[in-house]
Each structure stands twice: as C-alpha cells, then as structure tokens.
Motif scaffolding. Structure first.
Motif, PDB file in Angstrom:
ATOM      1  N   GLN A  13      43.299  37.644  46.926  1.00  0.00           N
ATOM      2  CA  GLN A  13      44.187  38.613  45.760  1.00  0.00           C
ATOM      3  C   GLN A  13      43.976  37.798  44.497  1.00  0.00           C
ATOM      4  O   GLN A  13      43.709  38.385  43.353  1.00  0.00           O
ATOM      5  N   ARG A  14      44.242  36.533  44.501  1.00  0.00           N
ATOM      6  CA  ARG A  14      44.260  35.779  43.221  1.00  0.00           C
ATOM      7  C   ARG A  14      42.643  35.805  42.372  1.00  0.00           C
ATOM      8  O   ARG A  14      42.643  35.962  41.149  1.00  0.00           O
ATOM      9  N   VAL A  15      41.664  35.741  43.325  1.00  0.00           N
ATOM     10  CA  VAL A  15      40.504  35.669  42.852  1.00  0.00           C
ATOM     11  C   VAL A  15      39.846  36.926  42.300  1.00  0.00           C
ATOM     12  O   VAL A  15      39.260  37.255  41.264  1.00  0.00           O
ATOM     13  N   ARG A  16      40.224  38.147  43.133  1.00  0.00           N
ATOM     14  CA  ARG A  16      39.989  39.276  42.642  1.00  0.00           C
ATOM     15  C   ARG A  16      40.618  39.844  41.396  1.00  0.00           C
ATOM     16  O   ARG A  16      39.841  40.489  40.683  1.00  0.00           O
ATOM     17  N   GLU A  17      41.958  39.455  41.377  1.00  0.00           N
ATOM     18  CA  GLU A  17      42.469  39.452  40.063  1.00  0.00           C
ATOM     19  C   GLU A  17      42.034  38.876  38.952  1.00  0.00           C
ATOM     20  O   GLU A  17      41.928  39.620  37.781  1.00  0.00           O
ATOM     21  N   ALA A  18      41.435  37.834  39.080  1.00  0.00           N
ATOM     22  CA  ALA A  18      40.858  36.895  38.014  1.00  0.00           C
ATOM     23  C   ALA A  18      39.460  37.627  37.560  1.00  0.00           C
ATOM     24  O   ALA A  18      39.224  37.740  36.442  1.00  0.00           O
ATOM     25  N   ILE A  19      38.708  37.956  38.720  1.00  0.00           N
ATOM     26  CA  ILE A  19      37.264  38.471  38.285  1.00  0.00           C
ATOM     27  C   ILE A  19      37.401  39.901  37.597  1.00  0.00           C
ATOM     28  O   ILE A  19      37.155  40.195  36.464  1.00  0.00           O
ATOM     29  N   GLU A  20      38.599  40.605  37.988  1.00  0.00           N
ATOM     30  CA  GLU A  20      38.681  42.098  37.309  1.00  0.00           C
ATOM     31  C   GLU A  20      39.316  41.940  35.858  1.00  0.00           C
ATOM     32  O   GLU A  20      38.921  42.600  35.056  1.00  0.00           O
ATOM     33  N   ASP A  21      40.271  41.031  35.848  1.00  0.00           N
ATOM     34  CA  ASP A  21      40.669  40.590  34.385  1.00  0.00           C
ATOM     35  C   ASP A  21      39.449  40.158  33.670  1.00  0.00           C
ATOM     36  O   ASP A  21      39.272  40.902  32.330  1.00  0.00           O
ATOM     37  N   ALA A  22      38.724  39.490  33.932  1.00  0.00           N
ATOM     38  CA  ALA A  22      37.345  39.009  33.180  1.00  0.00           C
ATOM     39  C   ALA A  22      36.473  40.319  32.943  1.00  0.00           C
ATOM     40  O   ALA A  22      35.971  40.671  31.991  1.00  0.00           O
ATOM     41  N   HIS A  23      36.468  41.193  34.112  1.00  0.00           N
ATOM     42  CA  HIS A  23      35.573  42.321  33.771  1.00  0.00           C
ATOM     43  C   HIS A  23      36.133  43.500  32.653  1.00  0.00           C
ATOM     44  O   HIS A  23      35.530  43.946  31.980  1.00  0.00           O
ATOM     45  N   ASN A  24      37.470  43.430  32.574  1.00  0.00           N
ATOM     46  CA  ASN A  24      38.274  44.301  31.760  1.00  0.00           C
ATOM     47  C   ASN A  24      38.006  43.734  30.191  1.00  0.00           C
ATOM     48  O   ASN A  24      37.722  44.521  29.316  1.00  0.00           O
ATOM     49  N   THR A  25      37.996  42.392  29.989  1.00  0.00           N
ATOM     50  CA  THR A  25      37.652  41.962  28.989  1.00  0.00           C
ATOM     51  C   THR A  25      36.110  42.264  28.599  1.00  0.00           C
ATOM     52  O   THR A  25      35.835  42.399  27.131  1.00  0.00           O
TER      53      THR A  25
END
Length: 432
Positions: free
Chosen positions: A317-329
């Motif tokens: 959960q923590r990693v996929r949230e970090a990757i998705e946040d970067a993706h949004n940016t």
C-alpha cells in the motif's frame, strides 16, 4: 490478418507432424506418434477431414489446422497438452512431457507468449497455437529507457503505434483509438488496483504493437529527465518531442502535429469524437504544454523505499501510493490544457504509454528486489489489500462487464481474470 499455417503432408517430418498426430489422437483417432507423416497419418487426416466436412486431401494446411487445434489451459490433460509441451521444449523450455497442464507449463506458455508478442494469458488459443507451429521465439521483450535506445529502435516503436491507428476491431474502432475507450470504460485511480490494472493495459498494448513488429518493445520515459533533452545512450541528449514526418512524438507545445497528425481531428470540433461521441472518430486535438526542465519528482530509490521498515503485509500500500503520487505529478507536468493532464483524455496521447511503462517499471523493480521473492507471489504481493474487492474483481473491460467490444457481445472475446492472475503479477523485463 490471414494466417498461413505450415503445410504438413506425406514426407513431412518433425515437431509439427508430431503435433498433428497428438491432435488427431485428441480427436479420438488411433495412430502412433513418431514425427513422420506416413501413410497411416495421411489416412487418419483424411478421416478427420471427412468428419469435419473439409476437403479430403490428406494435407494439413490452412483449413485443417484450425479444425485440429483446441483451446488448452490450466487443468488440461492428455495428448493435446503433450503437443504443447513438446512444442515448448523444441524451443527453450525443459518441461516433463506428462500431458498435465500444471503451473510449470502455464509459466512456460506465458513466457513464450511474451517473447512472441502475444497476449500473455497462459491460455493456448488460436494465436498461440499458430506461433507455436510457425515461429521460433523472437526473444523476450526488454523494455528500455526510450531516450537511450537507438533512433532506429524509437522509429520502430513510432511506426508500430502509427499502424495501430489503421487496423480496426470488429466495431470499426482502430486498435489505437480503442485504448482511450478502454481507459474511459474503467475507473481504477486512487486504489489498490491502479498499478496492476495499468500493467494489464500496457501489456496488452505491447502485444498489439508486436503484432505489427515482433521486435518492438514498449519502452519507458524516465520521468527524472526532461523529455526534450534526455541523456542519450551514446552521449549527448535526445528530444523525444521531435516533429515532422521523421519525428518521434510530435510537438511539446500546442498541438502534437506530425508524425501524429492522423491521431486527432486537427483541432476541429465538428467530426471529432468530442462532438459525435463515437470512439471510432479522432479526438479534437492532442495538446501538450510542458513546463520547464524535468518534473520535480523523488528519485526512484526514494519511491521504492516508501514501505521499508513496515511489516511485509503493509508495504504494498505504501509503495503503490508513492508510485501513483509520482505518476500524478508526471501527468501534471504536461501542463494546463494538455491531453495527458486530463484524466478522461490522457490516453488520446501516445506518450502516455511511455509514462505508464515507467510506472510499471517501478513496480517491477520493487517486486524483483533481492531477498523479496514474496512480491512475485500472487497470494502475497498485495499484502493486506489482497482481499480488497478491487483486487479480486474482474479486470475490465476485458472481462466483458462494461459492454466494450470486442470483449462483450456480439464478439464475446472476454477474458476473465483479476489482479492476482499470474500474468498480471509476473513483472515484464526492464533493462533497469
């Protein structure tokens, strides 16, 4: 595309003859399996052709092969599975010829499909049978930094994408325009299925590309770099937004333009899908408005370490949230008014696939970290979110539930699987 199946007749020898013999046995005929097309095999082929209402000539060609083959999948048993196992072993596998379609055979099929630009589903259907009996493995797909591959490699990828806008599904929507329709038919952002759903999307897209050119891979844009000036593989920099007929991805500012001219309606609203609502029509315009420099994003190592120190079940959960946040940016980097910034229009722009290949690369890199083999296990990779309904529900629209053709009636090409399917969890190969 019409298939030219390999002719098997009197005098033929080899693995394809053995496959014919196994398939005839599967259909209830009695004959030996010796890899030689002799009189007994010819007579049996004639009997099979007579039963199927085919031309009775004792030759296995474009009419008889499709009648002989049958769908084979996990749990299958018997001679038809032995035929698959023998074909795989004739290339690079080392399977026991036991006639049991178990986990090792399924894994070998998925690897073969990936190497040959096929849909990676572990099921031996017509396309996989055809590849098994016609072509050696083309070599496993290796996705690389798009700025560091050769110009010829970039051009191959561009040309394959352009060809997808020419080929159409039965509903008249091009292979390319279908990608936007797929993306709009589903809503997976901000949850545990976001990354695995997009892996399925880009794997399928790469399989379409490899129908055009079996040597093409869906490379990635390293979002730590400015795509207008990315470090190249031979020194210097590369502009991924080059324009003109020989350009790569069109303009970084305003309308994309050539070589993607045919991908939009030239900025005109009438006749565009925005006006007609018809997914077969082009969008009004593909636009970019890139900001200066490279995106302001955390380093890969920082993203992948987001779950470090947590129990294994909490890391995903923590990693996929970090990757998705970067993706949004990264999406936001394309600027106000850009197609990629708009969640409902982002897949009108081919560059979005290079962005999402990088998302998938980060997940694959996390999965393959040394000592973390559990991240390759469908039962464990999603940790505490492994029982979340969004992980367990069917991947749409490919399961047919959204009504999107060709996965819904009347075409009925449904494939039902969820985020735990081995073909989703198994990471593609990335150079870095």
């Amino acid at each position: 595309m019409e298939k030219n199946w390999p002719i098997q007749k009197i005098g033929s020898q080899g693995e394809n003859v053995r496959t014919v013999q196994y398939l005839l046995r599967h259909h209830g005929f009695h004959l030996g399996v010796d890899r030689k097309f002799g009189r007994q095999t010819q007579d049996t082929v004639r009997d099979f052709q007579r039963d199927q209402g085919l031309q009775v000539d004792g030759i296995v060609g474009n009419e008889t092969w499709p009648a002989l083959i049958v769908l084979v999948s996990s749990g299958g048993r018997g001679d038809v599975v032995r035929a698959v196992q023998r074909q795989l072993n004739a290339r690079s596998s080392s399977l026991a010829i036991d006639g049991v379609f178990g986990p090792q055979t399924a894994l070998a099929i998925r690897r073969f499909q990936q190497a040959n630009g096929l849909l990676v589903d572990g099921i031996v259907g017509p396309d996989t049978w055809y590849a098994l009996v016609t072509a050696p493995a083309a070599g496993p797909t290796l996705r690389r930094n798009i700025a560091k591959v050769s110009e010829a490699e970039r051009n191959k990828l561009r040309d394959a994408i352009l060809q997808l806008d020419i080929r159409t599904y039965p509903d008249g929507v091009s292979f390319w325009d279908k990608q936007d329709q797929i993306h709009q038919a589903t809503h997976v952002h901000g949850g545990p299925s976001f990354i695995p759903w997009h892996r399925e999307l880009i794997n399928r897209f790469e399989a379409l590309l490899r129908q055009i050119d079996p040597t093409v891979a869906l490379h990635y844009w390293d979002w730590q770099t400015d795509p207008r000036s990315s470090p190249g593989g031979a020194g210097g920099t590369v502009n991924l937004f080059s324009t003109g007929p020989g350009g790569f991805m069109g303009s970084a500012s305003g309308r994309a333009g050539p070589p993607l001219d045919g991908f939009d309606n030239g900025g005109s609203f009438p006749g565009s899908r925005d006006a007609t609502g018809n997914p077969a029509d082009p969008p009004r315009e593909i636009r970019r408005n890139l900001g200066p420099g490279a995106p302001a994003l955390d380093a890969d190592a920082t993203l992948l370490a987001a779950g470090d120190g947590l129990p294994g079940a909490e890391q995903w959960q923590r990693v996929r949230e970090a990757i998705e946040d970067a993706h949004n940016t990264a999406h936001g980097y394309f600027g106000p008014g850009s197609s990629i910034l708009n969640a409902h229009r982002s897949f009108e722009d081919p560059f979005v696939f290079l962005l999402h290949s990088n998302v998938d690369r980060l997940w694959a890199k996390w999965q393959r970290e040394p000592g973390q083999e559990w991240r390759l296990d469908p039962a464990r990779v999603y940790g505490d979110e492994g029982t979340d309904p969004r992980i367990l529900e069917n991947l749409e629209p490919w399961a047919g539930g959204t009504g999107t053709r060709p996965w819904a009636p009347p075409d009925n090409q449904q494939q039902v699987k969820n985020c735990k399917h081995p073909s989703v969890v198994e990471p593609p190969r990335y150079e870095d």
